[in-house]
Scaffold this active site. Sequence first.
Site: not given
Length: 334
Positions: A20, A279-280, A198, A201, A18
Amino acid sequence: MTAELIEYAARLPKAELHLHIEGSLEPEMLFRLAGRNKVDIPFGSVEAVRAAYNFSNLQDFLDIYYQGMRVLLTEEDFFDLTMAYLNRVRADNVRHVEIFFDPQGHTQRGVPFDTAISGILTALSLSKAQFGVTSKLIMCFLRHLPEDDAFATLKQAEGWLDRIEAVGLDSSETGHPPSKFERVFKAARDHGLKCVAHAGEEGPPDYVREALDLLHIDRLDHGNRALEDEALVERLRAAQMTLTVCPLSNLKLCVVDDMTAHPLKRMLDLGLNATVNSDDPAYFGGYVMDNFKAVIEALDLSRDDIKTLAKNSFAGSFLSESEKRAHLAAIDRI
Ligand code: ADE
Ligand code: ZN
């Protein structure tokens, strides 16, 4: 003890499921690309950018995330971005990555689909050749946009489908349920693509149900709020569904108030196939090992929990069964 467990986690081979790629744009690269491409950014320094990374919810973050993307214009930009991420994860002993990209975040600004995907794919193949880090690419649809836009994106992807593993669903969750994308996910499946989304969340457990029933997902991204619904937990457990959990993201986006309240340990105790992901990472304070470190420190994870998390990351990947077996055996040897 904690230090030993962190060291053990660092030594284990891991997969990241996961991530991005646009969320790995570090402030230093943001500045460098802004200069190279002559794009104005509303920050005077790298420190000012980092100071602005304070979010009270998902939308707060997304507004800044889409702003940051504006510096990505050329194939070389996408190559540099992806290469920097791949170089960084090697230090964490990440051996396989399944990364998201947001084509609509680029085509909406006039950057062609082919420019973005070409740069990303070139970096992914170089990383395999140079470092043996393998990868899969997941094309996400932005859920705040209409389903027709997602269909147009799927059309643009047609010449690339042999190099795209799956479609995903990201961006603003609240008010944009999976049901909005039922038809385009069906079309993607008909093209032979796998499906992830997603869900849970910020959105309610019903969004997780819709992702299962209507999008027929192969993997669940986040899924935190599924824990509010016992029957849903049992269903995810029985289906051996992999959850791609992102602890530092959850903290930064106020999905949890404090890392000690994070549900990762509870997920494992309930028999859910949870994994640890970043994630980020440029926005949320760290890569895979920073996430492991945060949960090991906050949640009293055992050595077995850590091993399970590493194993889940390969077992839940889209690698072949024989590739999975080789990674799982390597974990058992450590
Ligand atoms: N896009 C990038 N990061 C995201 C996240 N954590 N949730 C939804 N969309 C995203
Ligand atoms: Zn995400």
